[in-house]
Design an enzyme around this catalytic site. Structure first.
Site, PDB file in Angstrom:
ATOM      1  N   CYS A 118      26.730  31.982  36.761  1.00  0.00           N
ATOM      2  CA  CYS A 118      25.659  31.130  36.948  1.00  0.00           C
ATOM      3  C   CYS A 118      25.047  31.041  35.354  1.00  0.00           C
ATOM      4  O   CYS A 118      24.500  32.008  34.938  1.00  0.00           O
ATOM      5  CB  CYS A 118      24.621  31.606  37.824  1.00  0.00           C
ATOM      6  SG  CYS A 118      23.281  30.480  38.022  1.00  0.00           S
ATOM      7  N   CYS A 121      21.134  31.160  35.360  1.00  0.00           N
ATOM      8  CA  CYS A 121      20.270  32.508  35.861  1.00  0.00           C
ATOM      9  C   CYS A 121      21.464  33.426  36.485  1.00  0.00           C
ATOM     10  O   CYS A 121      22.261  34.025  35.881  1.00  0.00           O
ATOM     11  CB  CYS A 121      19.103  32.182  36.540  1.00  0.00           C
ATOM     12  SG  CYS A 121      19.538  30.733  37.985  1.00  0.00           S
ATOM     13  N   SER A 122      21.182  33.376  37.691  1.00  0.00           N
ATOM     14  CA  SER A 122      22.020  34.498  38.480  1.00  0.00           C
ATOM     15  C   SER A 122      22.360  34.203  39.943  1.00  0.00           C
ATOM     16  O   SER A 122      22.577  35.227  40.560  1.00  0.00           O
ATOM     17  CB  SER A 122      21.217  35.933  38.461  1.00  0.00           C
ATOM     18  OG  SER A 122      19.817  35.757  39.025  1.00  0.00           O
ATOM     19  N   CYS A 123      22.420  33.077  40.155  1.00  0.00           N
ATOM     20  CA  CYS A 123      23.020  32.582  41.514  1.00  0.00           C
ATOM     21  C   CYS A 123      24.112  33.264  41.926  1.00  0.00           C
ATOM     22  O   CYS A 123      25.107  33.428  41.079  1.00  0.00           O
ATOM     23  CB  CYS A 123      23.051  30.979  41.615  1.00  0.00           C
ATOM     24  SG  CYS A 123      21.485  30.103  41.211  1.00  0.00           S
TER      25      CYS A 123
HETATM   26 FE    FE Z   1      21.042  30.702  39.069  1.00  0.00          FE
END
Ligand code: FE
Length: 217
Positions: A118, A121-123
């Protein structure tokens, strides 16, 4: 990938890959507590809701995804359902994905390998894999997965032949990815349960292949 990449969580600056695993910065901890207390005070959520959500999230882990992959390896009809709608297929195995964002399963083949990141971010497909590892959230991984996927793969000990196409998939808040790794050779006689032991978290993110049966003790 999608222009409307919007996010359902606060964006933090992440430490470089070598620095991962540290506690969140003090100001973010203060911010989290302030928002949480406000939501509870205003009656938007209860402390019990909050606790239950955290408990539910903590109860999810990569062994759930491993069961999904092992089933897909032994049951071609299930694999087709998984590729068509991963959430629905996970539901069949008792994995509750009701409130989760869409998940798309990506099948690796002898000539195509998927690597998931991602960039913003951190999906991550938390409903099926649980909480992402710290390195997945690191700025170093997110930036380099796109710029130098083969270099990142090598760092994880994964060397792919030149004829294998590497596809980097950029997750969004609305669409998460689950890699279906190649079923390792020499696994013909194995049960579904034994196969699930070969499916690691990292292989479902696409930074490694599934484990070899000979490397399992
Ligand atoms: Fe994300």
């Amino acid at each position: 990938m999608a222009e409307y990449h919007h996010h359902d969580h606060v964006h933090l600056d992440h430490a470089p890959i070598s620095d991962h695993g540290h506690e969140p910065r003090a100001e973010y901890r203060v911010l989290e507590r302030a928002v949480r207390e406000l939501l509870i005070e205003k009656g938007v959520v209860t402390a019990e809701d909050w606790r239950r959500q955290i408990e539910l999230m903590d109860s999810r882990n990569p062994s759930m995804g491993a069961r999904v992959i092992a089933r897909a390896w032994v049951d071609p009809a299930f694999k087709q359902r998984l590729l068509a709608d991963a959430k629905k297929a996970a539901d069949e195995l008792g994995i509750d994905t009701a409130n989760a964002p869409r998940v798309m399963a990506l099948e690796n083949t002898p000539t195509r390998h998927h690597l998931v990141t991602c960039t913003l971010c951190s999906c991550y497909p938390k409903a099926i894999l649980g909480i992402p590892p710290a390195w997945y959230k690191s700025e170093a991984y997110r930036a380099r997965a796109v710029k130098d996927p083969r270099g990142v793969l090598k760092e994880f000990g994964t060397e792919l032949p030149d004829n294998v196409e590497v596809r980097v998939m950029d997750s969004t808040a609305d669409l998460r990815y689950l890699v279906v790794p190649l079923r390792p050779a020499g696994t013909d006689g194995m049960t579904e349960e034994q196969l699930a032991d070969l499916v690691t978290r990292d292989s479902m993110i696409g930074v490694t292949a599934a484990r070899n049966p000979t490397s399992v003790s």
